[in-house]
Design a protein around this motif. Structure first.
Motif, mmCIF file in Angstrom:
data_model
loop_
_atom_site.group_PDB
_atom_site.id
_atom_site.type_symbol
_atom_site.label_atom_id
_atom_site.label_comp_id
_atom_site.label_asym_id
_atom_site.label_seq_id
_atom_site.Cartn_x
_atom_site.Cartn_y
_atom_site.Cartn_z
ATOM 1 N N ARG A 139 0.845 -1.208 0.000
ATOM 2 C CA ARG A 139 0.000 0.000 0.000
ATOM 3 C C ARG A 139 0.873 1.247 0.000
ATOM 4 O O ARG A 139 0.575 2.227 -0.686
ATOM 5 C CB ARG A 139 -0.923 0.018 1.226
ATOM 6 C CG ARG A 139 -2.063 -0.979 1.212
ATOM 7 C CD ARG A 139 -3.219 -0.582 0.300
ATOM 8 N NE ARG A 139 -3.659 0.781 0.432
ATOM 9 C CZ ARG A 139 -4.577 1.233 1.288
ATOM 10 N NH1 ARG A 139 -5.177 0.405 2.100
ATOM 11 N NH2 ARG A 139 -4.915 2.499 1.321
ATOM 12 N N THR A 175 -6.630 -0.208 -6.931
ATOM 13 C CA THR A 175 -6.856 -0.627 -5.546
ATOM 14 C C THR A 175 -6.181 -1.969 -5.309
ATOM 15 O O THR A 175 -6.356 -2.907 -6.091
ATOM 16 C CB THR A 175 -8.373 -0.757 -5.275
ATOM 17 O OG1 THR A 175 -8.972 0.525 -5.477
ATOM 18 C CG2 THR A 175 -8.651 -1.235 -3.865
ATOM 19 N N THR A 185 -6.231 -5.186 -3.118
ATOM 20 C CA THR A 185 -7.178 -5.905 -2.270
ATOM 21 C C THR A 185 -6.517 -7.191 -1.799
ATOM 22 O O THR A 185 -5.961 -7.929 -2.599
ATOM 23 C CB THR A 185 -8.469 -6.237 -3.054
ATOM 24 O OG1 THR A 185 -8.992 -5.030 -3.616
ATOM 25 C CG2 THR A 185 -9.510 -6.858 -2.151
ATOM 26 N N PRO A 230 -9.354 -11.239 -1.562
ATOM 27 C CA PRO A 230 -10.758 -10.980 -1.896
ATOM 28 C C PRO A 230 -11.525 -12.295 -1.990
ATOM 29 O O PRO A 230 -11.122 -13.206 -2.702
ATOM 30 C CB PRO A 230 -10.689 -10.282 -3.249
ATOM 31 C CG PRO A 230 -9.411 -10.777 -3.844
ATOM 32 C CD PRO A 230 -8.462 -10.971 -2.686
ATOM 33 N N PRO A 233 -12.011 -1.879 -8.486
ATOM 34 C CA PRO A 233 -13.194 -2.654 -8.098
ATOM 35 C C PRO A 233 -14.444 -2.209 -8.856
ATOM 36 O O PRO A 233 -14.571 -1.045 -9.241
ATOM 37 C CB PRO A 233 -13.340 -2.349 -6.604
ATOM 38 C CG PRO A 233 -12.004 -1.870 -6.160
ATOM 39 C CD PRO A 233 -11.407 -1.179 -7.353
#
Length: 170
Positions: free
Chosen positions: A45, A54, A56, A59, A79
């Motif tokens: 990040r 993004t 993730t 998921p 997303p």
């Protein structure tokens, strides 16, 4: 920044207690994929902070109309659509064939849904078990050349992209 460059930067920042977990009452620390992945997520990040995509972690695809029920370790995407399905990363410290086949099947599934960069990140291993990876790829019906294999040997060092050994002449 590409996902491979971000992974290089992020893995270099992972410190020893996240790489091998110290355990009370034990002399030696142990490999724990989840502990490593949480720290890798944090460091990724930071590395990707200027990205419009993004990141993730794990998921859960159960109930998603376009995916079977799998949980890849990380995906980099936008997303809500499939237009920017950029990368999928599977992390592994256990190099048993069953674990590698599962990871390769997940990578194949995500490739088939438009993810362009497929990464297998091995950590806390001294080398890449190429014969096992080749067998796992065959069993998962994916080309080993489609997957970027990264090896993170030790904390404080960046993961390096590895390539299968060249075939020897007979």
């Amino acid at each position: 920044m590409t996902i491979l460059a971000a992974l290089e930067q992020a893995t270099e920042a992972i410190e020893a207690p996240y790489f091998l977990l110290p355990i009370a009452g034990r002399d030696l620390p142990i490999k724990r994929e989840r502990v490593y992945c949480y720290e890798l997520f944090h460091q990724l990040r930071l590395a990707l902070r200027d990205s419009q995509l993004t990141l993730t972690g794990e998921p859960d695809k159960r109930g998603h109309p376009d995916f079977p029920p799998i949980n890849p370790d990380f995906i980099l995407h936008t997303p809500g659509g499939h237009e920017e399905n950029t990368a999928v990363v599977e992390v592994e410290c256990r190099v048993g064939l069953e674990h590698l086949i599962k990871d390769f099947r997940n990578l194949k599934t995500m490739r088939d849904r438009g993810y362009g960069t497929l990464v297998l990140l091995l950590f806390a291993n001294s080398n890449v078990p190429w014969p096992k990876l080749a067998q796992a790829a065959r069993e998962a019906d994916i080309g080993l050349g489609e997957i970027a294999v990264l090896l993170h040997r030790a904390p404080g060092l960046a993961a390096t992209r590895e390539h299968p050994p060249a075939p020897t002449a007979a």
